[in-house]
Scaffold this motif. Structure first.
Motif, PDB file in Angstrom:
ATOM      1  N   PRO A 292       0.809  -1.217   0.000  1.00  0.00           N
ATOM      2  CA  PRO A 292       0.000   0.000   0.000  1.00  0.00           C
ATOM      3  C   PRO A 292       0.850   1.278   0.000  1.00  0.00           C
ATOM      4  CG  PRO A 292      -0.174  -1.117   2.130  1.00  0.00           C
ATOM      5  CD  PRO A 292       0.631  -2.001   1.227  1.00  0.00           C
ATOM      6  N   ASP A 293       2.166   1.148   0.235  1.00  0.00           N
ATOM      7  CA  ASP A 293       3.045   2.316   0.284  1.00  0.00           C
ATOM      8  C   ASP A 293       3.659   2.696  -1.062  1.00  0.00           C
ATOM      9  OD1 ASP A 293       2.725   2.704   3.080  1.00  0.00           O
ATOM     10  OD2 ASP A 293       4.057   0.995   3.404  1.00  0.00           O
TER      11      ASP A 293
ATOM     12  N   CYS B  24       4.368   4.486  -4.352  1.00  0.00           N
ATOM     13  CA  CYS B  24       4.094   5.902  -4.592  1.00  0.00           C
ATOM     14  C   CYS B  24       4.942   6.393  -5.766  1.00  0.00           C
ATOM     15  CB  CYS B  24       4.394   6.717  -3.339  1.00  0.00           C
ATOM     16  SG  CYS B  24       6.134   6.652  -2.830  1.00  0.00           S
TER      17      CYS B  24
ATOM     18  N   ARG C 266       0.806   9.848  -3.750  1.00  0.00           N
ATOM     19  CA  ARG C 266       0.870   8.762  -2.776  1.00  0.00           C
ATOM     20  C   ARG C 266      -0.501   8.392  -2.255  1.00  0.00           C
ATOM     21  NH1 ARG C 266       4.185  12.107   1.591  1.00  0.00           N
ATOM     22  NH2 ARG C 266       2.992  14.009   1.430  1.00  0.00           N
ATOM     23  N   LYS C 267      -0.515   7.376  -1.400  1.00  0.00           N
ATOM     24  CA  LYS C 267      -1.766   6.844  -0.865  1.00  0.00           C
ATOM     25  C   LYS C 267      -2.528   7.888  -0.061  1.00  0.00           C
ATOM     26  CE  LYS C 267       0.356   4.991   3.313  1.00  0.00           C
ATOM     27  NZ  LYS C 267       0.675   3.785   4.052  1.00  0.00           N
TER      28      LYS C 267
ATOM     29  N   TRP D 188      -4.712   3.241  -2.129  1.00  0.00           N
ATOM     30  CA  TRP D 188      -3.422   2.735  -1.658  1.00  0.00           C
ATOM     31  C   TRP D 188      -2.577   2.262  -2.835  1.00  0.00           C
ATOM     32  CZ3 TRP D 188      -8.201   0.770  -0.320  1.00  0.00           C
ATOM     33  CH2 TRP D 188      -8.742   1.279   0.866  1.00  0.00           C
TER      34      TRP D 188
ATOM     35  N   SER E  15      -3.400   1.614  -8.896  1.00  0.00           N
ATOM     36  CA  SER E  15      -3.531   1.695  -7.436  1.00  0.00           C
ATOM     37  C   SER E  15      -4.160   0.398  -6.941  1.00  0.00           C
ATOM     38  CB  SER E  15      -4.367   2.907  -7.011  1.00  0.00           C
ATOM     39  OG  SER E  15      -5.713   2.728  -7.345  1.00  0.00           O
TER      40      SER E  15
ATOM     41  N   ARG F  88      -5.696  -2.656   1.362  1.00  0.00           N
ATOM     42  CA  ARG F  88      -4.410  -2.419   2.024  1.00  0.00           C
ATOM     43  C   ARG F  88      -3.555  -3.680   2.096  1.00  0.00           C
ATOM     44  NH1 ARG F  88      -7.886   0.958   5.672  1.00  0.00           N
ATOM     45  NH2 ARG F  88      -7.232   3.100   5.298  1.00  0.00           N
TER      46      ARG F  88
END
Length: 150
Positions: A28-29, A31, A56-57, A62, A84, A88
């Motif tokens: 989920p990070d 970016c 970013r999320k 996420w 995306s 999560r």
């Protein structure tokens, strides 16, 4: 996680931007980061300035990353196409493709804003010029038929 991948180039008013994906694409990070060069010395590492994350999320979206850039058919809008995650949880099974119009800051940087939630429809700007308005409407229909959840 120190992973950088999928560089995409944006050029505007003599500036060169390299937008890249950072972190693990299954997380989920995930970016986007940005490298910027205002010089013509593209091979000089010290001429590049790192910025980011620039996309970013959020609480609703996420794992935002791996992008591409396109112009609308009428050439008046800049769009970012990106992946995306819809959850999560780590993994790739829940990755979707999205499209979002973006703008530019007063100092010449791309401004991607926040990623759109899956439920928000895309809204191209419709020009007051009849021919451009028709092409903008065609661009919207094209994007809606080609991408999931836009």
């Amino acid at each position: 996680m120190p992973i950088c991948e999928g560089p995409q180039v944006l050029k505007r008013n003599g500036d060169v931007f390299v937008v890249y994906s950072a972190s693990g694409s299954w997380t989920p990070d995930y970016c986007l980061g940005l490298l910027h060069n205002r010089t013509k010395d593209l091979l000089n590492p010290t001429a590049w300035v790192k910025h980011g994350p620039v996309f970013r999320k959020t609480d609703q979206v996420w794992g935002v990353g791996h992008c591409s850039f396109v112009k609308s058919l009428c050439q008046t809008e800049d769009w970012i196409i990106y992946h995306s995650k819809s959850s999560r949880q780590p993994g790739w099974e829940d990755r979707d493709v999205h499209a979002k119009r973006f703008g530019w800051t007063s100092d010449g940087f791309p401004d991607f804003g926040a990623p759109l939630p899956r439920s928000q429809p895309i809204q191209p700007v419709l020009s007051s010029r009849p021919g451009i308005a028709r092409v903008a409407a065609q661009s919207k229909r094209y994007l809606e038929t080609r991408f999931i959840n836009v």
